[in-house]
Design a protein around this motif. Structure first.
Motif, PDB file in Angstrom:
ATOM      1  N   GLY A 331     -30.575 -38.224  59.342  1.00 51.98           N
ATOM      2  CA  GLY A 331     -29.409 -37.386  59.178  1.00 51.98           C
ATOM      3  C   GLY A 331     -29.650 -36.271  58.179  1.00 51.98           C
ATOM      4  N   ALA A 332     -28.578 -35.544  57.831  1.00 51.02           N
ATOM      5  CA  ALA A 332     -28.705 -34.400  56.919  1.00 51.02           C
ATOM      6  C   ALA A 332     -27.529 -34.403  55.954  1.00 51.02           C
ATOM      7  N   ARG A 333     -27.766 -33.797  54.790  1.00 54.21           N
ATOM      8  CA  ARG A 333     -26.717 -33.682  53.795  1.00 54.21           C
ATOM      9  C   ARG A 333     -25.780 -32.523  54.156  1.00 54.21           C
ATOM     10  N   VAL A 334     -24.627 -32.506  53.489  1.00 55.07           N
ATOM     11  CA  VAL A 334     -23.616 -31.480  53.787  1.00 55.07           C
ATOM     12  C   VAL A 334     -24.184 -30.084  53.613  1.00 55.07           C
ATOM     13  N   ARG A 335     -24.927 -29.844  52.501  1.00 51.53           N
ATOM     14  CA  ARG A 335     -25.453 -28.505  52.268  1.00 51.53           C
ATOM     15  C   ARG A 335     -26.478 -28.108  53.326  1.00 51.53           C
ATOM     16  N   LEU A 352     -16.802 -31.922  59.012  1.00 51.09           N
ATOM     17  CA  LEU A 352     -17.515 -33.170  59.273  1.00 51.09           C
ATOM     18  C   LEU A 352     -16.548 -34.347  59.279  1.00 51.09           C
ATOM     19  N   THR A 353     -15.591 -34.329  58.353  1.00 51.21           N
ATOM     20  CA  THR A 353     -14.588 -35.395  58.315  1.00 51.21           C
ATOM     21  C   THR A 353     -13.747 -35.389  59.591  1.00 51.21           C
ATOM     22  N   ALA A 354     -13.389 -34.185  60.056  1.00 56.18           N
ATOM     23  CA  ALA A 354     -12.615 -34.085  61.295  1.00 56.18           C
ATOM     24  C   ALA A 354     -13.415 -34.623  62.484  1.00 56.18           C
ATOM     25  N   LEU A 355     -14.704 -34.298  62.526  1.00 56.25           N
ATOM     26  CA  LEU A 355     -15.559 -34.792  63.603  1.00 56.25           C
ATOM     27  C   LEU A 355     -15.742 -36.303  63.537  1.00 56.25           C
ATOM     28  N   ARG A 363     -21.181 -40.878  59.080  1.00 50.75           N
ATOM     29  CA  ARG A 363     -21.691 -40.683  57.725  1.00 50.75           C
ATOM     30  C   ARG A 363     -22.389 -41.948  57.269  1.00 50.75           C
ATOM     31  N   GLU A 364     -23.591 -41.797  56.798  1.00 52.28           N
ATOM     32  CA  GLU A 364     -24.369 -42.917  56.273  1.00 52.28           C
ATOM     33  C   GLU A 364     -24.819 -42.552  54.866  1.00 52.28           C
ATOM     34  N   GLY A 365     -24.066 -43.013  53.893  1.00 50.15           N
ATOM     35  CA  GLY A 365     -24.329 -42.614  52.517  1.00 50.15           C
ATOM     36  C   GLY A 365     -23.991 -41.157  52.326  1.00 50.15           C
ATOM     37  N   ALA A 366     -24.958 -40.387  51.860  1.00 47.18           N
ATOM     38  CA  ALA A 366     -24.735 -38.961  51.645  1.00 47.18           C
ATOM     39  C   ALA A 366     -25.175 -38.133  52.840  1.00 47.18           C
ATOM     40  N   ARG A 367     -25.618 -38.769  53.884  1.00 49.91           N
ATOM     41  CA  ARG A 367     -26.149 -38.045  55.036  1.00 49.91           C
ATOM     42  C   ARG A 367     -25.253 -38.229  56.276  1.00 49.91           C
ATOM     43  N   TRP A 368     -25.355 -37.243  57.164  1.00 54.23           N
ATOM     44  CA  TRP A 368     -24.555 -37.249  58.393  1.00 54.23           C
ATOM     45  C   TRP A 368     -25.485 -37.096  59.603  1.00 54.23           C
ATOM     46  N   ARG A 369     -25.089 -37.753  60.672  1.00 55.23           N
ATOM     47  CA  ARG A 369     -25.792 -37.511  61.940  1.00 55.23           C
ATOM     48  C   ARG A 369     -24.794 -37.717  63.091  1.00 55.23           C
ATOM     49  N   ARG A 370     -25.173 -37.205  64.256  1.00 55.55           N
ATOM     50  CA  ARG A 370     -24.291 -37.341  65.431  1.00 55.55           C
ATOM     51  C   ARG A 370     -24.261 -38.784  65.916  1.00 55.55           C
ATOM     52  N   CYS A 371     -23.160 -39.117  66.592  1.00 60.22           N
ATOM     53  CA  CYS A 371     -23.066 -40.413  67.277  1.00 60.22           C
ATOM     54  C   CYS A 371     -23.718 -40.263  68.648  1.00 60.22           C
ATOM     55  N   VAL A 372     -24.687 -41.075  68.946  1.00 62.12           N
ATOM     56  CA  VAL A 372     -25.409 -40.988  70.213  1.00 62.12           C
ATOM     57  C   VAL A 372     -24.455 -41.274  71.365  1.00 62.12           C
ATOM     58  N   GLY A 373     -24.473 -40.406  72.383  1.00 62.25           N
ATOM     59  CA  GLY A 373     -23.633 -40.598  73.567  1.00 62.25           C
ATOM     60  C   GLY A 373     -22.194 -40.189  73.366  1.00 62.25           C
ATOM     61  N   ALA A 374     -21.864 -39.574  72.239  1.00 56.11           N
ATOM     62  CA  ALA A 374     -20.471 -39.231  71.967  1.00 56.11           C
ATOM     63  C   ALA A 374     -19.929 -38.198  72.937  1.00 56.11           C
ATOM     64  N   ALA A 375     -20.800 -37.299  73.422  1.00 59.59           N
ATOM     65  CA  ALA A 375     -20.336 -36.225  74.294  1.00 59.59           C
ATOM     66  C   ALA A 375     -19.775 -36.744  75.599  1.00 59.59           C
ATOM     67  N   THR A 376     -20.251 -37.901  76.045  1.00 58.85           N
ATOM     68  CA  THR A 376     -19.777 -38.453  77.310  1.00 58.85           C
ATOM     69  C   THR A 376     -18.876 -39.641  77.109  1.00 58.85           C
ATOM     70  N   GLY A 377     -18.610 -39.977  75.842  1.00 56.15           N
ATOM     71  CA  GLY A 377     -17.737 -41.109  75.577  1.00 56.15           C
ATOM     72  C   GLY A 377     -18.424 -42.440  75.775  1.00 56.15           C
ATOM     73  N   ARG A 378     -19.799 -42.461  75.790  1.00 58.64           N
ATOM     74  CA  ARG A 378     -20.528 -43.715  76.011  1.00 58.64           C
ATOM     75  C   ARG A 378     -21.409 -44.004  74.793  1.00 58.64           C
ATOM     76  N   GLY A 379     -21.375 -45.207  74.315  1.00 58.48           N
ATOM     77  CA  GLY A 379     -22.285 -45.647  73.254  1.00 58.48           C
ATOM     78  C   GLY A 379     -22.075 -44.918  71.951  1.00 58.48           C
ATOM     79  N   GLY A 380     -23.028 -45.164  70.997  1.00 57.18           N
ATOM     80  CA  GLY A 380     -23.048 -44.433  69.744  1.00 57.18           C
ATOM     81  C   GLY A 380     -21.778 -44.538  68.946  1.00 57.18           C
TER      82      GLY A 380
END
Length: 389
Positions: A331-335, A352-355, A363-380
């Motif tokens: 993942g990546a930090r906010v900055r 990011l909070t809205a997403l 959010r995993e600690g101080a880092r963020w990453r996308r939820c896998v499969g979120a675009a199709t509503g499957r998994g992640g």
């Protein structure tokens, strides 16, 4: 006398005739019938057309025979004569004359043809063609539109049955006279059609079907409906003849595309390619041809069937942040996300909070990453509650 004159004229001429229509407009049915019997005062074309049958007056027997099978003779003198529908034939010129009388079994014609669409196609219909014929016809019937077809095997019969199953009305335009059901296997279907719709023919009682009568019948399917749809047809299908009639009569035509290379789709593809028809994929498209511009939202069903996924529905700023958030790795930090997206860090944190509430990022600690499969509503974790650290 009026009914007898019309019945005589319905038999003495094979199908419609432009010169007979003109004579009827000038002198009426009784005088027209008398001139034909006496062989006087006839234009040359009408004299030739009536030469073989002018002495054959079976009017009384035809009216009696028709009544015995549930048919009545409907003429321009009757209140149920479909004036608005018949007016289309004026645009066809000499090659597409209007009917001068119709034998009808079932409901009054004018009410049936107020809003109607012809649905035609091949007798040798594929499963695909039968499915589309049923879907389109049921959709039209559900919208209050009468489905017209020729009562034949394949697409025609499917169109009639689907309209009936949807609780709608349908009309068979037949190429045989009262007392003759063609194909014979459709005797029950025609009876069911007549209970809420009608069976209609230009031909007098006892007339057998013939190739030229099918072609003439096709012009009625094209003209009596406000639009026509070709569901499935081969290169030389008789249904394409109906498309030609519709074009001549100024009726809009839709054609359903089929699998590339399928023989049963070549007629539809040719009609679309040659500008004879508009590509249609369902009843809503056909209604768009029939009804005034703006009366039908043709893409409404597509918007339901292919609604935007959660990512496509994002506002522009949230989409920028989503795209800048890595889908894999630690993942990546906010900055880091802010720098990638070109959005101020404070706003990036809010977005990011809205997403996260939409289950699109995690959010995993101080880092963020996308939820896998979120675009199709499957998994992640899409649709799941995400806990905060």
């Amino acid at each position: 006398m009026g009914a007898a004159a019309w019945a005589y004229l319905a038999r003495v001429v094979e199908g419609p005739h432009r010169e007979l229509n003109a004579l009827l407009g000038e002198v009426g049915p009784e005088e027209a019938a008398e001139r034909i019997r006496a062989r006087r005062g006839l234009p040359p074309g009408l004299a030739r057309a009536t030469e073989a049958r002018h002495a054959e007056d079976r009017a009384a027997a035809d009216l009696e025979s028709a009544a015995a099978t549930g048919f009545r003779l409907v003429t321009p003198e009757d209140p149920e004569w479909p004036v608005a529908a018949v007016q289309a034939f004026a645009r066809g010129g000499a090659r597409a004359p209007a009917p001068h009388a119709l034998w009808v079994r079932g409901a009054p014609l004018a009410g049936l043809l107020g809003e109607a669409v012809g649905v035609v196609g091949t007798r040798a219909a594929s499963g695909y063609g039968l499915r589309l014929a049923a879907e389109i016809s049921a959709g039209l019937a559900g919208a209050g539109v009468t489905v017209l077809s020729g009562g034949a095997l394949g697409v025609d019969a499917q169109a009639h049955r689907a309209a009936l199953a949807a609780g709608g009305r349908t009309v068979v335009i037949a190429a045989a006279g009262p007392g003759v059901t063609y194909p014979p296997a459709h005797h029950r279907l025609f009876r069911e059609v007549a209970e809420s719709g009608a069976v209609v023919t230009e031909y007098p009682p006892g007339t057998r079907p013939a190739r030229h009568r099918f072609l003439t019948r096709n012009r009625l399917i094209a003209g009596l409906g406000g639009a026509l749809v070709l569901v499935e047809a081969g290169w030389r299908s008789g249904a394409r003849n109906t498309v030609h009639w519709a074009g001549r009569l100024g009726r809009p035509v839709g054609a359903v595309p089929g699998p590339v290379g399928a023989a049963g789709a070549t007629g539809c593809h040719a009609a679309i390619r040659e500008g004879e028809a508009t590509l249609v994929t369902g009843a809503r498209d056909v209604l768009g041809l029939l009804r005034p511009v703006g009366a039908v939202h043709e893409d409404a069903q597509l918007e339901l069937d292919w609604a935007p996924d959660p990512v496509q529905a994002l506002p522009r700023e949230e989409l920028r942040i989503y795209d800048a958030t890595p889908p894999r790795g630690p993942g990546a930090r906010v900055r880091e996300i802010a720098a990638e997206a070109g959005v101020p860090p404070g706003l990036t944190a809010q977005l990011l909070t809205a997403l996260e509430t939409k289950a699109l990022v995690r959010r995993e600690g101080a880092r963020w990453r996308r939820c896998v499969g979120a675009a199709t509503g499957r998994g992640g974790g899409a649709g799941k509650k995400i806990s905060r650290d």
